[in-house]
Write an enzyme that holds these catalytic residues in place. Structure first.
Site, short mmCIF file in Angstrom:
data_model
loop_
_atom_site.label_atom_id
_atom_site.label_comp_id
_atom_site.label_asym_id
_atom_site.label_seq_id
_atom_site.Cartn_x
_atom_site.Cartn_y
_atom_site.Cartn_z
N GLU A 151 10.30 5.77 1.54
CA GLU A 151 11.12 6.75 0.83
C GLU A 151 12.07 7.46 1.79
O GLU A 151 13.25 7.69 1.47
CB GLU A 151 10.23 7.79 0.14
CG GLU A 151 9.39 7.24 -0.99
CD GLU A 151 8.56 8.33 -1.67
OE1 GLU A 151 9.01 8.85 -2.70
OE2 GLU A 151 7.47 8.66 -1.15
N GLU B 5 0.86 2.73 -3.24
CA GLU B 5 0.44 3.89 -4.04
C GLU B 5 -0.55 3.53 -5.14
O GLU B 5 -1.51 4.27 -5.40
CB GLU B 5 1.69 4.58 -4.63
CG GLU B 5 2.43 5.51 -3.69
CD GLU B 5 3.15 4.80 -2.56
OE1 GLU B 5 3.53 5.47 -1.60
OE2 GLU B 5 3.33 3.55 -2.63
#
Length: 273
Positions: A126, A146
């Site tokens: 990210e 995730e």
């Protein structure tokens, strides 16, 4: 490659930075190092807030930033030790500071280049996605684990990454834990704009940042501020924004001088290679 320039004294940056970050200068270029090598440069709150301070206090004589990680990895994601006992309210706060940091990087007043090597995982990916240019060394590998960890992207990745590499690739990585090596991510996902050999990323980043810093500053500013916004607009609004940026960039006195130099053959033409 390790940064061979000298770290700045603590009072040389406009705002004090935590020990988990270090800054050095290569002329007009600031080199920001994530300095938690023992933790694979995992993103603690201290590190995220320190980067927020850095990117919010860039001096006027800095024309570009190169961001990289100390040790073997760029960034292995969030420091999960800080998440394991968090409340819902605390998880919101972690997401808020991560989103704010990556927004600040994306809309930084100067171009930001991320040099990627080793682990670029979760929150680290990210972070990389918020930079304007990504240089990958062949050792880099990317993952969004995730789903396997029962968490979700929280620092703007669910917005930026599908636009960068496609929603299908993001869902595959999150659901299956798929890992992309540097070569295939460069060739298939177009995640990095440059791919270099081991240890060559930092020098390539500094060289590229130096070249970009020679552009007219207002032109650089217009590019990094307007393009991310134009792609979010409908076509007619985007065309109007483009027209405004033409006026802003070309009205700058330095831009006029550069155009005159080109027309008078004082500046080089574009050449192949």
């Amino acid at each position: 490659m390790n940064d061979t320039s000298s770290p700045l004294p603590g009072d040389s940056w406009p705002m004090p930075l935590p020990a988990c970050l270090s800054v050095s200068r290569r002329g007009a270029i600031a080199v920001l190092t994530l300095n938690r090598a023992a933790k694979r440069n995992a993103l603690s709150d201290e590190l995220v807030l320190g980067m927020q301070t850095f990117f919010s206090s860039i001096p006027a004589d800095v024309r570009g930033v190169v961001m990289h990680g100390a040790g073997d990895d760029f960034c292995a994601g969030l420091d999960l030790n800080e998440l394991k006992e968090t409340t819902t309210a605390e998880s919101f706060e972690t997401s808020i500071i991560g989103q704010r940091l990556n927004d600040t990087i994306q809309f930084c007043k100067v171009p930001v280049i991320a040099v990627l090597h080793g682990a670029v995982i979760g929150g680290g990916l990210e972070l990389a996605a918020s930079a304007h240019i990504r240089i990958a060394e062949e050792s880099a590998y990317y993952a969004l684990p995730e789903g396997t960890r029962g968490i979700f992207l929280g620092s703007g990745g669910s917005v930026r990454l599908p636009r960068l590499i496609g929603a299908a690739a993001v869902m595959d990585m999150m659901l299956s834990g798929r890992v992309y090596e540097a070569q295939e991510a460069h060739a298939i996902l177009r995640l990095s704009q440059y791919l270099v050999g081991p240890g060559q990323g930092l020098e390539k980043g500094v060289e590229l940042a130096g070249r970009i810093a020679r552009n007219a500053p207002l032109a650089n500013f217009a590019i990094i501020q307007s393009i991310p916004r134009i792609i979010e607009q409908d076509p007619q609004a985007g065309l109007f924004t483009e027209m405004l940026m033409v006026g802003v960039a070309q009205g700058d006195e330095e831009a006029k001088t550069r155009l005159r130099d080109f027309l008078e053959r004082k500046a080089d033409k574009v050449r192949r290679g």
